[in-house]
Design a protein around this motif. Sequence first.
Motif, PDB file in Angstrom:
ATOM      1  N   LEU A 177       0.902  -1.216  -0.116  1.00 51.90           N
ATOM      2  CA  LEU A 177       0.110   0.084   0.203  1.00 51.90           C
ATOM      3  C   LEU A 177       0.726   1.491   0.304  1.00 51.90           C
ATOM      4  CD1 LEU A 177      -3.130   0.644  -0.208  1.00 51.90           C
ATOM      5  CD2 LEU A 177      -2.398   1.190   2.365  1.00 51.90           C
ATOM      6  N   LYS A 181      -3.344   4.413  -4.038  1.00 53.53           N
ATOM      7  CA  LYS A 181      -3.244   3.093  -4.119  1.00 53.53           C
ATOM      8  C   LYS A 181      -5.126   2.614  -3.155  1.00 53.53           C
ATOM      9  CE  LYS A 181       0.993   0.964  -5.473  1.00 53.53           C
ATOM     10  NZ  LYS A 181       1.382   0.057  -5.138  1.00 53.53           N
ATOM     11  N   SER A 182      -5.209   1.939  -3.978  1.00 48.93           N
ATOM     12  CA  SER A 182      -7.063   1.579  -3.053  1.00 48.93           C
ATOM     13  C   SER A 182      -6.440   0.184  -2.411  1.00 48.93           C
ATOM     14  CB  SER A 182      -7.881   1.110  -4.157  1.00 48.93           C
ATOM     15  OG  SER A 182      -7.617   0.529  -4.757  1.00 48.93           O
ATOM     16  N   ALA A 205      -3.703   6.009   0.586  1.00 46.99           N
ATOM     17  CA  ALA A 205      -4.151   5.344  -0.009  1.00 46.99           C
ATOM     18  C   ALA A 205      -5.991   6.561  -0.529  1.00 46.99           C
ATOM     19  CB  ALA A 205      -5.398   4.192   1.075  1.00 46.99           C
ATOM     20  N   LYS A 245     -14.565  -4.185  -6.855  1.00 48.38           N
ATOM     21  CA  LYS A 245     -14.028  -3.902  -8.589  1.00 48.38           C
ATOM     22  C   LYS A 245     -15.146  -3.120  -8.826  1.00 48.38           C
ATOM     23  CE  LYS A 245     -12.493  -8.884 -10.118  1.00 48.38           C
ATOM     24  NZ  LYS A 245     -12.055  -9.272 -10.893  1.00 48.38           N
ATOM     25  N   THR A 248     -13.788   0.402  -7.611  1.00 42.22           N
ATOM     26  CA  THR A 248     -12.850   0.398  -8.609  1.00 42.22           C
ATOM     27  C   THR A 248     -12.240   0.583  -9.850  1.00 42.22           C
ATOM     28  OG1 THR A 248     -12.041  -1.686  -7.962  1.00 42.22           O
ATOM     29  CG2 THR A 248     -11.115  -0.462  -6.068  1.00 42.22           C
ATOM     30  N   VAL A 253      -8.849  -3.737  -5.905  1.00 45.95           N
ATOM     31  CA  VAL A 253      -7.827  -3.510  -5.327  1.00 45.95           C
ATOM     32  C   VAL A 253      -6.708  -3.414  -5.560  1.00 45.95           C
ATOM     33  CG1 VAL A 253      -9.932  -2.793  -3.359  1.00 45.95           C
ATOM     34  CG2 VAL A 253      -7.994  -4.600  -3.409  1.00 45.95           C
ATOM     35  N   ASP A 254      -6.225  -2.324  -4.997  1.00 50.26           N
ATOM     36  CA  ASP A 254      -4.665  -2.207  -5.122  1.00 50.26           C
ATOM     37  C   ASP A 254      -4.210  -3.738  -4.352  1.00 50.26           C
ATOM     38  OD1 ASP A 254      -3.112  -1.039  -7.023  1.00 50.26           O
ATOM     39  OD2 ASP A 254      -4.532   0.508  -6.345  1.00 50.26           O
ATOM     40  N   ALA A 255      -4.423  -3.578  -2.617  1.00 53.14           N
ATOM     41  CA  ALA A 255      -3.575  -4.480  -1.913  1.00 53.14           C
ATOM     42  C   ALA A 255      -4.783  -4.910  -0.950  1.00 53.14           C
ATOM     43  CB  ALA A 255      -2.971  -3.422  -1.144  1.00 53.14           C
ATOM     44  N   VAL A 276      -8.883  -8.418  -5.655  1.00 50.91           N
ATOM     45  CA  VAL A 276      -7.642  -8.292  -6.043  1.00 50.91           C
ATOM     46  C   VAL A 276      -7.265  -8.051  -6.979  1.00 50.91           C
ATOM     47  CG1 VAL A 276      -5.154  -7.399  -5.137  1.00 50.91           C
ATOM     48  CG2 VAL A 276      -6.397  -8.483  -3.464  1.00 50.91           C
ATOM     49  N   LYS A 277      -6.912  -6.490  -7.392  1.00 47.38           N
ATOM     50  CA  LYS A 277      -5.963  -6.516  -9.699  1.00 47.38           C
ATOM     51  C   LYS A 277      -4.926  -7.261  -9.279  1.00 47.38           C
ATOM     52  CE  LYS A 277      -3.259  -1.819  -9.123  1.00 47.38           C
ATOM     53  NZ  LYS A 277      -3.125  -0.946  -9.682  1.00 47.38           N
ATOM     54  N   GLY A 280      -1.691  -7.798  -7.964  1.00 52.12           N
ATOM     55  CA  GLY A 280      -1.798  -6.275  -6.850  1.00 52.12           C
ATOM     56  C   GLY A 280      -0.887  -7.469  -5.400  1.00 52.12           C
TER      57      GLY A 280
END
Length: 374
Positions: A177, A181-182, A205, A245, A248, A253-255, A276-277, A280
């Motif tokens: 994170l 970021k998300s 974040a 999703k 975002t 999400v990034d994390a 998680v993307k 990530g």
Amino acid sequence: MPKINVARLVAPGKPLEVGLADKPVPGPNDVLVKVAACSLVPNSFNVINGYTPFVMQDFPAVFGLDVAGTVEAVGEHVIDLEVGERVYVDPWLTCNTCHQCRRGRTDLCPYGCLRGYMAPTEHGGQLINQYPLGGLSEYVLSPAAKVARLPESIDLLTASRFGYVGTSFAALLKAGLGPGKSLLINGVTGTLGVAAVAIALGMGATKILGVGRNRELLERVRQMAPGRVETISSEDGVDLVAWAKERTGGIGVDAMYDCLGMGGDAGGTSALLRAVKDGGGAALVAGGAVGDVTQTYMEVLMQDVHAKGSNWFNAAEIDRMIAMIAAGVIDLSYMEHRSFALSEVNEAFEFVGSRPGGFVNVVVLPGESGTAAA
């Protein structure tokens, strides 16, 4: 020899007994700390009642994990700490000689244990009895290397929670994170989860999504930063992956930070990894979760989502976190301190066992006056 007041756990499931113990004398590399506050977290209730599989120190045991106070005395070989300094005492004890310790991964020490609390493995049982006084005592001994200085801007009641705040801080770093970021937090209303929201906001974040059960607490979490923080109840019957999703841009999400309480469903954690993307990261800290976290071979290959375990923090991380709190970058003003005198220790455990939520900091004050200096 001078005597001090302590609270002893005579056996799991039995009330703690308040009594006297010899005042400890620091060894050459030790620090003696006068305890101002010892924080209790919900899992403390599970540990003292034998609801966890962990190894504990020999009984009767002076229990108590997180401590903040002032240095009372230092050993003859301690050269960079002085009497009167305000400190947080990191309870994670390690051997300092094994392969993991020597390569800087003290969090993976096979002998690692939490002073006054428990050891995750049988190996840790060899170390936990070397420092038998936990935080439910007027004084604790600690290796000098495990003591972190506190600036005047941080009150000791807040600092007594730093074990769990630090756990979230280290885990968010492992999850990758950072600013812009998300983050998705599973178990957001608990001690670790609420701390993670405050830390993530301080880390920059831009979107924090929280999953929990208690709708009232979920709303309080959302109010920590309306717009940047969104929450949802896992009992609403909503597809949580789709929900994350949608918020975002469809990529995830990034994390992700998973901090479920004792008995949490690891199957839900496994499902949420799909929120998680690609590329990530995730950090898992729920030591009491039940079940397996799985990814198919092709998911690992094509999506490259890394799930890491994070059980504590290191000295550099706690110092960095303290600096961010002192500067106001991380805002812990959400904490509501609920204090108990040492004579009320069993009432304190009953209260924390009722799971009041991550906004409440349950603190035992071992001093005779029953109050702690800020």
